[in-house]
Design a protein around this motif. Sequence first.
Motif, PDB file in Angstrom:
ATOM      1  N   SER A   1       0.842  -1.209   0.000  1.00  0.00           N
ATOM      2  CA  SER A   1       0.000   0.000   0.000  1.00  0.00           C
ATOM      3  C   SER A   1       0.872   1.251   0.000  1.00  0.00           C
ATOM      4  O   SER A   1       0.506   2.271  -0.600  1.00  0.00           O
ATOM      5  CB  SER A   1      -0.921   0.019   1.215  1.00  0.00           C
TER       6      SER A   1
ATOM      7  N   GLN B   1      -8.760  -0.577  -0.685  1.00  0.00           N
ATOM      8  CA  GLN B   1      -9.106  -1.929  -0.223  1.00  0.00           C
ATOM      9  C   GLN B   1     -10.514  -1.978   0.364  1.00  0.00           C
ATOM     10  O   GLN B   1     -11.293  -2.855   0.051  1.00  0.00           O
ATOM     11  CB  GLN B   1      -8.070  -2.420   0.797  1.00  0.00           C
TER      12      GLN B   1
ATOM     13  N   ASP C   1      -5.889  -1.495  -4.614  1.00  0.00           N
ATOM     14  CA  ASP C   1      -5.278  -2.057  -3.405  1.00  0.00           C
ATOM     15  C   ASP C   1      -6.103  -3.274  -2.985  1.00  0.00           C
ATOM     16  O   ASP C   1      -7.242  -3.125  -2.535  1.00  0.00           O
ATOM     17  CB  ASP C   1      -5.237  -1.006  -2.289  1.00  0.00           C
TER      18      ASP C   1
HETATM   19 MG   LIG Z   1      -1.875  -2.815   2.209  1.00  0.00          MG
END
Ligand SMILES: [Mg+2]
Length: 244
Positions: free
Chosen positions: A41, A85, A162
């Motif tokens: 990330s 995410q 992500d």
């Molecule tokens: Mg991550």
Amino acid sequence: MIELRNVSLKYGDREILDDISLTIADNSIKAILGPSGVGKSTILKLMLGLIKPNSGQVLIDGTDITKLKETELYPIRRKMGMVFQGNALFDSMTIDQNLGFFLRENLNLSEKEIESRVMEQILFAGLEGYEDKLPESLSGGMRKRVAIGRALIFKPHMILFDEPTAGLDPVSSKKILTLISTLKKSNNLGAVIVTHIIDDVFNVADHVAVLYQGKMIFDDVVNKLHESSHPFILSILSDKILEI
Ligand SMILES: [Mg+2]
Ligand SMILES: Nc1ncnc2c1ncn2[C@@H]1O[C@H](COP(=O)(O)OP(=O)(O)OP(=O)(O)O)[C@@H](O)[C@H]1O
């Protein structure tokens, strides 16, 4: 095109990235694979100019963004759509409002143009009939598709994901990966996919960079992964999923 050139980054005294170089060409899909906490990330944040490296360069279409001021970064960020995410949708807004929000905030477009761009994404993501629903009433896969639609609405050249399939069931995961492939084929869009799931890599990526203990231990076409003798790569090929 996105390029990281000899990038090193520390959080406090902890070295996270150690002399990483990486290129993502337009209209290609590159996966960045690595175990939890390795700095995946962090790499996406560097690409968006949200954080700066301790040394090295981050080039977006040839411009080193590590030297830019915050306001100079806005047009650069619009070249790259980001899918977080957890999707980062607004819980209290409808799907339509979620899709149009950043357009309304950032571009001086007519309401008609905004509505037409929102509708384009509704159709692309297969969300017809859900325009007035709140995110909570959608499945995980559908929420992910809203997040992808919202990232596409600025008509970026590249889209950053992500962990696009984390937390999704196998059928929804497959749908999301198919959507990503479609973006490349029909919209000529490049993508960076950060993941710890090796199946994502085999299903959608052209190239893969493997990050392990701060270093890039592999960076090549996906098919060549099988030729690597690095113990970490051998272990992920046999286990399929990187244990957390
Ligand atoms: Mg991550
Ligand atoms: N702002 C921060 N300050 C200090 N440490 C941080 C910060 N952000 C991340 N870290 C640490 O840096 C390391 C890399 O974080 P990062 O989120 O990039 O990893 P990741 O590969 O995306 O992990 P995951 O698979 O869990 O998402 C982790 O150990 C994390 O705890």
